[in-house]
Write a protein that holds these residues in place. Sequence first.
Motif, PDB file in Angstrom:
ATOM      1  N   GLU A  67      43.264  58.556  61.816  1.00 11.74           N
ATOM      2  CA  GLU A  67      42.685  57.531  62.673  1.00 11.74           C
ATOM      3  C   GLU A  67      41.391  57.011  62.052  1.00 11.74           C
ATOM      4  N   VAL A  68      40.865  55.905  62.601  1.00  9.37           N
ATOM      5  CA  VAL A  68      39.476  55.563  62.322  1.00  9.37           C
ATOM      6  C   VAL A  68      38.652  56.163  63.451  1.00  9.37           C
ATOM      7  N   PRO A  69      37.414  56.572  63.173  1.00  6.03           N
ATOM      8  CA  PRO A  69      36.624  57.206  64.229  1.00  6.03           C
ATOM      9  C   PRO A  69      36.080  56.210  65.250  1.00  6.03           C
ATOM     10  N   TRP A  70      35.900  54.934  64.825  1.00  2.00           N
ATOM     11  CA  TRP A  70      35.362  53.937  65.733  1.00  2.00           C
ATOM     12  C   TRP A  70      35.772  52.550  65.269  1.00  2.00           C
ATOM     13  N   LYS A  71      35.700  51.604  66.179  1.00  2.00           N
ATOM     14  CA  LYS A  71      36.142  50.245  65.867  1.00  2.00           C
ATOM     15  C   LYS A  71      35.022  49.430  65.210  1.00  2.00           C
ATOM     16  N   ASN A  72      33.797  49.719  65.577  1.00  4.84           N
ATOM     17  CA  ASN A  72      32.664  48.949  65.058  1.00  4.84           C
ATOM     18  C   ASN A  72      31.606  49.878  64.487  1.00  4.84           C
ATOM     19  N   ALA A  73      31.088  49.506  63.332  1.00  7.21           N
ATOM     20  CA  ALA A  73      29.933  50.206  62.783  1.00  7.21           C
ATOM     21  C   ALA A  73      28.750  49.248  62.848  1.00  7.21           C
ATOM     22  N   MET A  74      27.724  49.679  63.567  1.00  5.52           N
ATOM     23  CA  MET A  74      26.577  48.798  63.806  1.00  5.52           C
ATOM     24  C   MET A  74      25.402  49.355  63.008  1.00  5.52           C
ATOM     25  N   HIS A 117      28.371  42.708  55.384  1.00  8.65           N
ATOM     26  CA  HIS A 117      28.173  43.149  53.996  1.00  8.65           C
ATOM     27  C   HIS A 117      27.955  44.653  53.881  1.00  8.65           C
ATOM     28  N   MET A 118      27.729  45.342  54.996  1.00  7.75           N
ATOM     29  CA  MET A 118      27.571  46.799  54.928  1.00  7.75           C
ATOM     30  C   MET A 118      28.878  47.477  54.502  1.00  7.75           C
ATOM     31  N   TRP A 119      29.973  46.790  54.714  1.00  9.30           N
ATOM     32  CA  TRP A 119      31.267  47.282  54.239  1.00  9.30           C
ATOM     33  C   TRP A 119      31.210  47.545  52.740  1.00  9.30           C
ATOM     34  N   LEU A 131      39.466  53.861  51.733  1.00 10.85           N
ATOM     35  CA  LEU A 131      39.124  52.436  51.690  1.00 10.85           C
ATOM     36  C   LEU A 131      39.901  51.677  52.751  1.00 10.85           C
ATOM     37  N   ALA A 132      41.169  52.047  52.931  1.00  8.16           N
ATOM     38  CA  ALA A 132      41.986  51.369  53.940  1.00  8.16           C
ATOM     39  C   ALA A 132      41.410  51.584  55.330  1.00  8.16           C
ATOM     40  N   LYS A 133      40.970  52.799  55.597  1.00 12.37           N
ATOM     41  CA  LYS A 133      40.375  53.088  56.908  1.00 12.37           C
ATOM     42  C   LYS A 133      39.081  52.292  57.088  1.00 12.37           C
ATOM     43  N   GLY A 134      38.293  52.242  56.037  1.00 10.70           N
ATOM     44  CA  GLY A 134      37.030  51.497  56.122  1.00 10.70           C
ATOM     45  C   GLY A 134      37.256  50.036  56.425  1.00 10.70           C
ATOM     46  N   GLU A 135      38.364  49.527  55.936  1.00 15.01           N
ATOM     47  CA  GLU A 135      38.664  48.114  56.154  1.00 15.01           C
ATOM     48  C   GLU A 135      39.074  47.821  57.592  1.00 15.01           C
ATOM     49  N   GLN A 136      39.573  48.850  58.259  1.00 12.97           N
ATOM     50  CA  GLN A 136      39.975  48.651  59.660  1.00 12.97           C
ATOM     51  C   GLN A 136      38.778  48.593  60.600  1.00 12.97           C
ATOM     52  N   ILE A 137      37.623  48.985  60.080  1.00 13.60           N
ATOM     53  CA  ILE A 137      36.424  49.018  60.907  1.00 13.60           C
ATOM     54  C   ILE A 137      35.671  47.706  60.754  1.00 13.60           C
ATOM     55  N   GLU A 138      35.147  47.215  61.863  1.00 11.13           N
ATOM     56  CA  GLU A 138      34.301  46.020  61.760  1.00 11.13           C
ATOM     57  C   GLU A 138      32.871  46.461  61.488  1.00 11.13           C
ATOM     58  N   TRP A 158      26.908  60.166  56.650  1.00  6.18           N
ATOM     59  CA  TRP A 158      27.426  60.327  58.009  1.00  6.18           C
ATOM     60  C   TRP A 158      28.642  59.433  58.267  1.00  6.18           C
ATOM     61  N   ALA A 159      28.524  58.145  57.950  1.00 10.90           N
ATOM     62  CA  ALA A 159      29.652  57.243  58.188  1.00 10.90           C
ATOM     63  C   ALA A 159      30.852  57.674  57.340  1.00 10.90           C
ATOM     64  N   PHE A 160      30.610  57.928  56.074  1.00 11.04           N
ATOM     65  CA  PHE A 160      31.691  58.284  55.155  1.00 11.04           C
ATOM     66  C   PHE A 160      32.435  59.548  55.610  1.00 11.04           C
ATOM     67  N   TYR A 161      31.664  60.593  55.916  1.00 11.03           N
ATOM     68  CA  TYR A 161      32.303  61.850  56.304  1.00 11.03           C
ATOM     69  C   TYR A 161      33.003  61.738  57.661  1.00 11.03           C
ATOM     70  N   THR A 162      32.437  60.939  58.563  1.00 10.78           N
ATOM     71  CA  THR A 162      33.064  60.787  59.878  1.00 10.78           C
ATOM     72  C   THR A 162      34.416  60.083  59.732  1.00 10.78           C
ATOM     73  N   ILE A 163      34.436  59.068  58.864  1.00 12.29           N
ATOM     74  CA  ILE A 163      35.695  58.376  58.602  1.00 12.29           C
ATOM     75  C   ILE A 163      36.692  59.346  57.954  1.00 12.29           C
ATOM     76  N   ALA A 164      36.174  60.167  57.031  1.00 15.61           N
ATOM     77  CA  ALA A 164      37.044  61.137  56.356  1.00 15.61           C
ATOM     78  C   ALA A 164      37.673  62.099  57.360  1.00 15.61           C
ATOM     79  N   LYS A 165      36.860  62.627  58.253  1.00 16.90           N
ATOM     80  CA  LYS A 165      37.359  63.608  59.216  1.00 16.90           C
ATOM     81  C   LYS A 165      38.404  63.000  60.144  1.00 16.90           C
ATOM     82  N   ALA A 166      38.117  61.814  60.666  1.00 15.44           N
ATOM     83  CA  ALA A 166      39.070  61.184  61.585  1.00 15.44           C
ATOM     84  C   ALA A 166      40.400  60.956  60.866  1.00 15.44           C
TER      85      ALA A 166
END
Length: 923
Positions: free
Chosen positions: A604-611, A465-467, A453-460, A590-598
Motif C-alpha cells: 500500500e501507500v501509507p498516505w494519499k498526500n505528503a505535505m 517538486h518535492m517528489w 518509485l511506483a508507490k511514490g508516484e501514487q502520492i500527491e 521518515w517519508a522514505f521508510y514509511t513508504i517502504a513499510k507500507a
Amino acid sequence: MSESRKTDDPQMRTPERTEAQGEAQTRVRSVDPTALPKHFEALEVETRWDKVWQDSGIYHYDPSRPREETFVVDTPPPTASGSLHIGHVFSYTHADVVVRYRRMMGMNIFYPMGWDDNGLPTERRVQNYYHVRCDPNTPYEEGLKLEQASSKVRKKPARLISRPNFIEACFDLIKEDEEAFSETWHRLGLSVDWRQQYQTIDANSRRMAQRSFLDLWKKKEVYTSDAPTMWDVDFQCAIAQAEVEDRETPGAFHKIEFAVEGEAASFVIATTRPELLPACVGVTAHPEDERYKPFFGKRAVTPLFRAPVPIFPSEVADPEKGTGILMVCTFGDQTDVQWWRNEGLELRQVVGFNGRLRSVDFSEAPYESLDAEKANEAYGELAGKNLKQARAKIVEMLGDPAGSATGNGAPLQGEPEAISHAVKFFEKGDRPLELLPTRQWFCRLLDKKEQMLAKGEQIEWHPPHMWARYRDWTENLSLDWCLSRQRFFGVPIPVWYPLDAEGERDFDHPIVADLASMPVDPTTDTPPGYEEEQRGQPSGFVGDTDIFDTWFTSSLTPQISSHWGEDDDRHASLFPADMRPQGHDIIRTWAFYTIAKAMLHEDEVPWKNAMISGWILDPDRKKMSKSKGNVTTPLPLIEKYSADAARYWAASARLGTDTAFDENVWKVGKRLVTKMLNAGKFVLSQTGEVVPITAELDRAFVAKLKALVASATANHEVFQYANALQETESFFWTHFTDTYLELAKSRARAYADAEANPDQSFSAEEVALSGSAVASLRLGLSVLVRLFAPVLPYITDEVWSWSFAAESEGNAAKSVHVAAWPGEADFASVPEPAHEASFDIAVAALGAINKAKADAEVSMGREVNSLVLAGAADSLAVLEGVAEDVLGAARVSAHRFEEKASLGASEFEVVSIEFADKPERSA
RNA sequence: GGGCGCGUAGCUCAGUUGGUUAGAGCACCUCGUUUACACCGAGGGGGUCCGCGGUUCGAAUCCGUGCGCGCCCACCA
C-alpha cells in the motif's frame, strides 16, 4: 484583565439573548459593546478557549462515521529532546490549518499526537542531564534515584549505571519533556485529539515494531550480515546511510613512498588517512596510467610495517588525483570496500569499535610483514591511541628515514598539503564515521527501487517538486537499510541466537519471537523451547542486545495509529492516511521508510498526500540549528504577540518554501487580531430589523464576498492555505474594514437612531435599508470569521461566541471550528447587484473625496457643505445606486455630480469642495 | 560533477495559462484623528523584476547562457 473577566459570562456578551427567546425574532440581537473586552488579552483568551475546546470534545475522532467522511493525519511525532524550536511552530501550524479547514468542511478528523522518544537524542540527553553512561555489565540498582548533575559532578567521569536503570532514567526524562511540548501545542491551539496519543517507546509501539520485523522475517526481507558498516566511534553504534551527513573538514594529503617488492623501483601514494597505513591491503592505479603500468601484478611494500600488498589496476582510480596511485585500506572509504570485495583482499582491522587502534601482531595472519619485528615495534607506538593521536604519531614516524621500505630516506615526501574535504559524519556525531566490519540486521530495499518509485508516484506531493527529492534519493540508494543499533533506549530486536556446544552463536538460525509474546526483550525474556538457565550456556541461547534504528518504529506511525494487526476495522478506517505533514529534510528518512513499510507489509501507500513544509532560516538566510546557536525559541514570542499571531506568521509561508525569520510578520498578525476584535465589536453592536439584504451596495459587497469564498476554498482544497489567508486578509482590510464598513456605517445606524428618537419619523423603506446594512455587515463578519478560523482559532471563536454561536444550531453553536465552512448557503437569499461595479464605484468615489480632504489637510470626518464630483457618464449612472452611502460616509450635505467624458471607468475627480467649519471641541 | 529550489522596493514576500502604468505588508515622509480600533485613518515617495542573448506585436513570466544563494546526491586516494 478587568474587562476580560466580564467575557467569562456569556450572558454579558449577548445581553439581549434571553429577550428574543421563545418568540419570532424580529430584531437582530445586538451585543452591548461595553460588555465586550476592550483589548485582546491573549493569555486569558488562549487558556480559556483551549479548556473549552478540550472539554467539549470538538476535536474528537468519531469512529462510527464512514471512511470517506474521515480525514486522517499522520502527525509527525516530535523528538522530545528538551526544547521546542520555532520551526516546530511553523510546520505544525501548517498541518493544523489544513486540518481545521477540513473539519469545517464537515470531515471527521483523525488527528493524533505522538512522541518520538525512542532513540539517541533521548539517550544523549539522559547522559548529559544526569552525567551517566549505560554499562550493560553493571548490575541493576533497585529504586535508583538520579538527580541533575551539578557542575562539580560533571568534572568527574560519568557514573556507570545498568541498562534497566538507564532505560528508567530515559522514561523519567521524556515524561517531563513531553509535558512541556504538550503545553506549547495546547497554547498554539493545535486541534489534535489528545485521546489518540502514543509514544514510539510505549508497549504498543514496541509490539508494532516487533510485529513489523516478524512480518518482514516471514517474507524473507530482513537478514543479518557481517560486513563493513558505517560506525560511530563515540556512540559505538552502526549508522544507516540516511543518518549520514557530509561535513567540510580540514585535512591534508600526505605523500608516502612505497617500495616495489624485489625491485629498486618505488612510487609515492597520496593519502589523507596515513594512520590507516598498517591496515593497507593493496595498491591501485588506473589501468592506462603509464607511470604505474609496469607495477601491476607485483607487490608493493609499505614503509614502517614492510607489508607486501598486491598492486592491481582499477578503472575507479583517477590519474589526475593525488599522485594517481593510492593505497587500499580496510577501510578508509566505501571504494575500499569495493576493492576489498572484488580483489579478495585481506581484512586488516586496526581500528577498534572505540575509535582506538587495536593491538595486532604482524607475524600472524591476516597481517604479514617482511620484517615482523620492526613492524610490531612501529605498531607498538600506535596501538591504544585514538585516530587523531595515531595520525600525528605515524606522520612523525614516517618522517624518519629508518622507516623507509626503499632506503631512499624518509618515506614522507615533503610537507603534508593542507586541504579541505567533505568527510562523512553521523548527523548527531562529533567524530568522522569509520567503516568497521560488524554483524548487523538489514532490510532489503535495493531490489525494490522500482516498486518504491511506483508507490511514490501514487502520492500527491505538496508542493509537487518535492517528489523529485524522493525520486532522487530512491534512485541513488546504494545500501540496504541497516536496522540494528548498538544502543539501549529503543525497541529490542526480538531475536535470540542458539549457542552451539562450544558456546558460539549460530547466526544462520536465529530464533524470532512469536507474535503472542510481543513486545519482548530478548535480554530478559526466554525464547520458546529454552529455559532461562540456558542463557549464555553452551548449547543454550543468547539474546540479541541490539535495538532497532529509531526510524524502524517511526516509519510505522500510520499503523501505530490504526492499530494494524490488532483491530482490523480501525485499521481499515484509518489506513492509508490522508495526509502526512513533514519537513523536506526527512524525505529521505521518515517519508522514505514509511513508504517502504507500507509497501512491504501490505503493498500500500501509507498516505494519499505528503505535505512538505520548508525551513525557518535565520535572518542571514542560514538554517537555524542548535549547533549554530541561532535558534529562536517560540514561547517568548507567542507570549509577546499571541498564539494567533504565531500561527499567522507560520501560515503566511507557502508550503515547501524556506523562509527567513521575520518578527515583523508576527507584529502584522497581532495587528490583524486586534482589528478583528474591534471590527467584531462594532458589527455585532449594530441593531436593526431582521430584513432581507436589498440595498445595492450591500448586494455588491456580498457578491465580492462570494467570490472571495470561492477562491479561498479552491486554494484550501489544494493545500494552498497561504494564498487563502493572503486573499482573505487583503479582503478584510481593503473591502471590509476600510471601505464597506465605512460606507454602510451611517445607514446601519439609522435604525438605532430611529429608536433613540421616537419623535422623528422613519419610513418603512429607511428601516429596511438600515436592516439590510446590518444584515450584510453581520454576514460579512460571519463569513470572514470562518475564513480566518483555521489560521486564527482564538480570536475567531471569541468573536463567534459573542453572537453567532447563540444564533446557530448544532455544532456551530459550540464553536466556529465545527461551524460550516462558508459557501452557497450563506449567499442563497441575497440577490445579485444591479451593477457589478457598484462596490468599486462607491469606493472610488469615496476615495476621491478623501483625497480632497487629505490635500486640504482636514480630517476625514470633516463635514462637507457642498461638493461637485465629476465622473464619466457610465460611472455616474452606477454611482447613483450607491450615492447615499458614499455621501453619508464622506459627510456631504449638498452635492452635484458632473459629467466629464475624459475620465476613465471608476475614476472620479473632485471639482470643488467646501468644508464646514471645524467643530468646537467639547470640553 | 549531477539534481531541485530560489534571485522582484531598504526588509519579508505575492505576481495564476506571456497582455494596460509590476503589487502587498513592514519601514520611511506628510497630514489627520477621541461614538469599532493609535494594536487607528488618509495621502505620498521608493523598483535596470540578478546580468547577457533569443522567441514574440508584446517577457518579471517562455527558451538559451552566465553569475550568486540554499538544499540534496555523487566524489572525497
